[in-house]
Write an enzyme that holds these catalytic residues in place. Sequence first.
Site, PDB file in Angstrom:
ATOM      1  N   ASP A   1      53.638   5.003 -10.904  1.00 13.27           N
ATOM      2  CA  ASP A   1      53.017   4.967  -9.354  1.00 13.27           C
ATOM      3  C   ASP A   1      52.604   6.236  -8.926  1.00 13.27           C
ATOM      4  O   ASP A   1      52.116   7.003  -9.679  1.00 13.27           O
ATOM      5  CB  ASP A   1      54.285   4.451  -8.561  1.00 13.27           C
ATOM      6  CG  ASP A   1      54.038   3.551  -7.395  1.00 13.27           C
ATOM      7  OD1 ASP A   1      53.354   4.058  -6.276  1.00 13.27           O
ATOM      8  OD2 ASP A   1      54.412   2.431  -7.378  1.00 13.27           O
TER       9      ASP A   1
ATOM     10  N   HIS B   1      54.210   5.787  -1.751  1.00 12.13           N
ATOM     11  CA  HIS B   1      54.485   4.659  -2.363  1.00 12.13           C
ATOM     12  C   HIS B   1      55.471   4.556  -3.361  1.00 12.13           C
ATOM     13  O   HIS B   1      56.356   3.547  -3.775  1.00 12.13           O
ATOM     14  CB  HIS B   1      53.135   4.084  -2.812  1.00 12.13           C
ATOM     15  CG  HIS B   1      53.096   2.706  -3.392  1.00 12.13           C
ATOM     16  ND1 HIS B   1      53.328   2.301  -4.588  1.00 12.13           N
ATOM     17  CD2 HIS B   1      53.103   1.278  -2.735  1.00 12.13           C
ATOM     18  CE1 HIS B   1      53.295   0.920  -4.844  1.00 12.13           C
ATOM     19  NE2 HIS B   1      52.980   0.487  -3.792  1.00 12.13           N
TER      20      HIS B   1
ATOM     21  N   SER C   1      54.285  -5.226  -3.922  1.00 16.59           N
ATOM     22  CA  SER C   1      54.749  -3.924  -4.174  1.00 16.59           C
ATOM     23  C   SER C   1      56.578  -3.797  -3.901  1.00 16.59           C
ATOM     24  O   SER C   1      57.008  -3.386  -4.684  1.00 16.59           O
ATOM     25  CB  SER C   1      53.957  -2.919  -3.488  1.00 16.59           C
ATOM     26  OG  SER C   1      52.998  -2.458  -4.262  1.00 16.59           O
TER      27      SER C   1
END
Length: 599
Positions: A316, A355, A529
């Site tokens: 990520d 994220h 996600s």
Amino acid sequence: MLHVGWMCDRCAVQRLGNGVVWFRDPPPFTVACPGPVGGQRHDRPHRRVRGEMECTFNGSERRRVGGSMHVPGCRACCWIPHVLEQLPPPRPTHSWLCPAGLTIHCPSPLFFLQDIFYIPKLNLMCGASPLRFKMLAPVFGLSTECHMPGLCQHVFSNTIFGFSGKVTEAELQKLQTCLPGALYYKEENQIVHKAEDDAFWRPRPLEERREQAGRGALGGRRRMQQGLGGASPLPTLHSFEESVKTDGTEGAPVDAAGVTGGPAMAAPGEKTEVLGTKMWNLDRLDQRDPPLDGKYRYGTAGTTGTGNGTTIYVVDSGIKKDHQEFARWGGGASRAAYGYDFVDNDDNCDDCDGHGTHVAATAIGLTVGVAKAASVVSVRILDCEGSGTISNTVAALDWVAANHAAPAVVTLSLGIQVGSWSRVLEDAVAALVNTHGITVVVAAGNSGVDACYVAPANVPAALTVAASDLATKYNGSGAGEPDGVYKWSNSGPCIKLFAPGVNIYSACGGSSRCAVVDDAAYTYASGTSMAVPHVAGVAAVYLESYPQSTPADVSSAILGAASQGKIGADALPASTANLLLYSRVISDAAVQAASGPSG
């Protein structure tokens, strides 16, 4: 050159949605430009065109085609533009395309080899040391002209066999001479860009896009161009989420006793965390039906239920490893660690986007996470703006294959746009599961279409997760209330199950998400996600008790324990499994049966 006009030999343009198409002109295409707008040639790499495509098949039949354009049998394509619009120039470090003559950075193509046998030779050829090459070249049967230092950006030898690098035609010919028969095919590497709460993922009305995907207008399954005469365009990779920026630091210091309800985290036995409404997702995981009871229960008389001893590799944007969510219960070093940063080519995987931190904390966070004693390793492929390359993504998966500590789980809260394919990405994910025995959990995507049109969500070996919601999660759910589907979640037969993915409260690791980024900062995010780490956490809990399990065992356990028929029939898209993640996959009876009789 980027042109508008006739394209010969085959169709290969890439639809971005809402009629927006990028033209690509790699060899062997020939293009004539009739000048659809004022008789001008349109060769700037940052122009976007809207319109339709008409193709000639078998020399006579003509039909209109749409979606991702790679149509076998197409002899010529005529682009019929409606609007030509100017876009902002690309960022200095990125290029939308790589036409000849541009000086801005162009990602490196990916080349695939027939066999792992060629990898040692390739490593020697790409190595920087002339002395080492001179000493070892005779052993490998290489001539002095075969030393090509700097050719390889990445060499892949664990999930797939190949390399990425900026290769000129002369270098390609030399490579084929030095490694005869080695090169199998190539894919053009493209920008990997994170689209967050972006109209890119939902350019048309939801029902229109679902109808289009259902009738196969997006081009069907991918077809790979083999050989080196042409390259299939490698599409853009994105993380699938929406985020909500919070006003400031919201989290209080972690209450160790509150996380377990009193018992020690490491001790077997049922534990109970009392939750606020903002953590509705954990509340939903441990019970079959609403109403939510404000508690997250985990562990059994014979298990801790915490994922202890399992490592989750979050591929990520990095991780804020000193966040309080990654602390150990009772104190000690962080449970979060850096793996490798493929963005900056170092071992500092600090998260500047946020994220990855959000995903990791939902998986293993001490208060907001599912597997509260599992560890996480960050493998960074996305930069501070959510951009990267597919070659770096595959390099990251290759790194995990070589360096993971078992038992392990990998999260991929990302994917490429609808109707586009990447054989390298799909093959790397499949190899990680089938060859290396690592469970991989993948986001379904947020385009509101069939997830089978999204890679790597389409990889059968992966656990592909769609996002669920509960309409009354904040104001008192009723008994028997059905769960809903996140409005943009992809669906279809490639979905294995649903998990909560709307307004997920977790650790904040980026200034675009919370006004103050510190070790107690939190924020909300939505999307597939966010559904992924819930499943990864449950997988870690299972692997704590069954560390020798294969990915097939893990999938079977999770899907077998999942709550059936909980998604409302009116919300469930056709051909989609009506399974909702259930966190209590371990029973004392099962553990006893697996370990044999006591005494």
